[in-house]
Write a protein that holds these residues in place. Structure first.
Motif, short mmCIF file in Angstrom:
data_model
loop_
_atom_site.label_atom_id
_atom_site.label_comp_id
_atom_site.label_asym_id
_atom_site.label_seq_id
_atom_site.Cartn_x
_atom_site.Cartn_y
_atom_site.Cartn_z
N GLN A 119 -6.59 30.25 -0.93
CA GLN A 119 -7.22 29.85 -2.19
C GLN A 119 -6.26 29.84 -3.37
N ARG A 120 -4.99 29.57 -3.08
CA ARG A 120 -3.98 29.45 -4.13
C ARG A 120 -3.72 27.97 -4.36
N GLY A 121 -3.59 27.60 -5.63
CA GLY A 121 -3.39 26.21 -5.98
C GLY A 121 -2.01 25.70 -5.60
N GLN A 122 -1.97 24.53 -5.01
CA GLN A 122 -0.74 23.83 -4.70
C GLN A 122 -0.86 22.42 -5.24
N PHE A 123 0.29 21.79 -5.49
CA PHE A 123 0.26 20.41 -5.94
C PHE A 123 1.44 19.66 -5.37
N HIS A 124 1.30 18.34 -5.35
CA HIS A 124 2.44 17.50 -5.03
C HIS A 124 2.29 16.18 -5.76
N LEU A 125 3.40 15.54 -6.01
CA LEU A 125 3.44 14.26 -6.70
C LEU A 125 3.08 13.16 -5.72
N VAL A 126 2.23 12.24 -6.14
CA VAL A 126 1.86 11.10 -5.32
C VAL A 126 1.86 9.83 -6.17
N GLY A 127 2.26 8.75 -5.57
CA GLY A 127 2.25 7.46 -6.25
C GLY A 127 2.47 6.35 -5.24
N HIS A 128 2.43 5.13 -5.72
CA HIS A 128 2.65 3.97 -4.84
C HIS A 128 3.81 3.13 -5.38
N ARG A 129 4.72 2.80 -4.49
CA ARG A 129 5.87 1.98 -4.87
C ARG A 129 5.37 0.63 -5.35
N GLU A 150 17.18 6.00 -4.71
CA GLU A 150 17.39 4.56 -4.85
C GLU A 150 16.51 3.79 -3.87
N GLY A 151 15.90 2.73 -4.36
CA GLY A 151 15.06 1.88 -3.53
C GLY A 151 13.59 2.25 -3.51
N TYR A 152 13.22 3.36 -4.15
CA TYR A 152 11.83 3.80 -4.13
C TYR A 152 11.14 3.72 -5.49
N ALA A 153 11.86 3.37 -6.50
CA ALA A 153 11.29 3.23 -7.85
C ALA A 153 11.22 1.74 -8.18
N PRO A 154 10.38 1.35 -9.09
CA PRO A 154 9.44 2.20 -9.84
C PRO A 154 8.15 2.37 -9.07
N LEU A 155 7.35 3.35 -9.53
CA LEU A 155 6.02 3.55 -8.97
C LEU A 155 5.00 2.79 -9.81
N ALA A 156 4.00 2.24 -9.14
CA ALA A 156 2.92 1.54 -9.83
C ALA A 156 1.96 2.54 -10.47
N ASP A 157 1.86 3.72 -9.89
CA ASP A 157 1.01 4.79 -10.42
C ASP A 157 1.65 6.11 -10.03
N CYS A 158 1.27 7.17 -10.71
CA CYS A 158 1.85 8.47 -10.41
C CYS A 158 0.88 9.54 -10.89
N GLY A 186 3.54 -1.23 -2.46
CA GLY A 186 2.35 -0.38 -2.36
C GLY A 186 2.49 0.80 -1.42
N SER A 187 3.68 1.04 -0.88
CA SER A 187 3.87 2.19 0.01
C SER A 187 3.59 3.49 -0.74
N LEU A 188 2.96 4.43 -0.03
CA LEU A 188 2.69 5.74 -0.61
C LEU A 188 3.99 6.53 -0.68
N ILE A 189 4.30 7.05 -1.85
CA ILE A 189 5.46 7.91 -2.07
C ILE A 189 4.92 9.26 -2.50
N TYR A 190 5.37 10.34 -1.87
CA TYR A 190 4.87 11.66 -2.24
C TYR A 190 5.93 12.73 -2.00
N SER A 191 5.72 13.88 -2.62
CA SER A 191 6.64 15.00 -2.47
C SER A 191 6.00 16.09 -1.63
N ASN A 192 6.82 17.01 -1.16
CA ASN A 192 6.29 18.23 -0.54
C ASN A 192 5.52 19.00 -1.61
N ALA A 193 4.73 19.96 -1.18
CA ALA A 193 3.88 20.72 -2.10
C ALA A 193 4.61 21.91 -2.71
N VAL A 194 4.11 22.31 -3.89
CA VAL A 194 4.64 23.45 -4.63
C VAL A 194 3.45 24.31 -5.04
#
Length: 112
Positions: free
Chosen positions: A84-94, A66-74, A98-106
Motif C-alpha cells: 500500500q505504498r505509492g509508486q509512480f512512473h512516467l508514461v506517454g506516447h511517441r 535519441e529517437g524517442y522524443a517528442p511525446l504526444a502526451d506525458c 503512438g508507441s507507448l514510452i514509459y519508465s520503471n517505477a519509483v
C-alpha cells in the motif's frame, strides 16, 4: 526538487513485448511531488487501482533517448504496491508513431 534517471521502455503495440530504450531523465518539483502524495492518499482511501497525474512539461525537464522524443502526451501513473505504498512512473506516447514510452517505477516516499 528530485532529478531522476530511470530506465525507459517502448511498447509499439499491445501484442509486442516492451523493449529497453535507455535512460529517461526528468525532474519532480515541489508542486508535482505534492500531487503525487495526494494521488497516493486518494488511492489508499478510495481503493482505486491507479490514477494519472498531469505534469507541467515546463518544469519536468524531460530528456528522452535519441529517437524517442517528442511525446504526444506525458503523465505520471500512480498506483499502490502490495504494501500500500505509492509508486509512480512516467508514461506517454511517441508523437511519430503512438508507441507507448514509459519508465520503471519509483516509490513516492523516495522523493525528497
Amino acid at each position: 526538487m528530485s532529478t531522476l534517471t530511470i530506465e525507459g521502455w517502448c511498447k509499439r503495440d499491445a501484442a509486442q513485448k516492451s523493449t529497453p530504450v535507455g535512460d529517461i531523465h526528468f525532474d519532480i518539483q515541489g508542486p508535482t511531488h505534492r500531487l503525487l502524495e495526494q494521488a497516493e492518499e486518494y488511492l489508499q482511501q478510495s481503493h482505486e487501482t491507479e490514477t494519472m497525474v498531469d505534469v507541467d512539461m515546463d518544469t519536468l525537464n524531460l530528456v528522452l533517448p535519441e529517437g524517442y522524443a517528442p511525446l504526444a502526451d506525458c503523465r505520471l501513473r500512480v498506483y499502490l504496491s502490495q504494501e500500500q505504498r505509492g509508486q509512480f512512473h512516467l508514461v506517454g506516447h511517441r508523437a511519430s508513431d503512438g508507441s507507448l514510452i514509459y519508465s520503471n517505477a519509483v516509490l513516492i516516499a523516495q522523493l525528497s
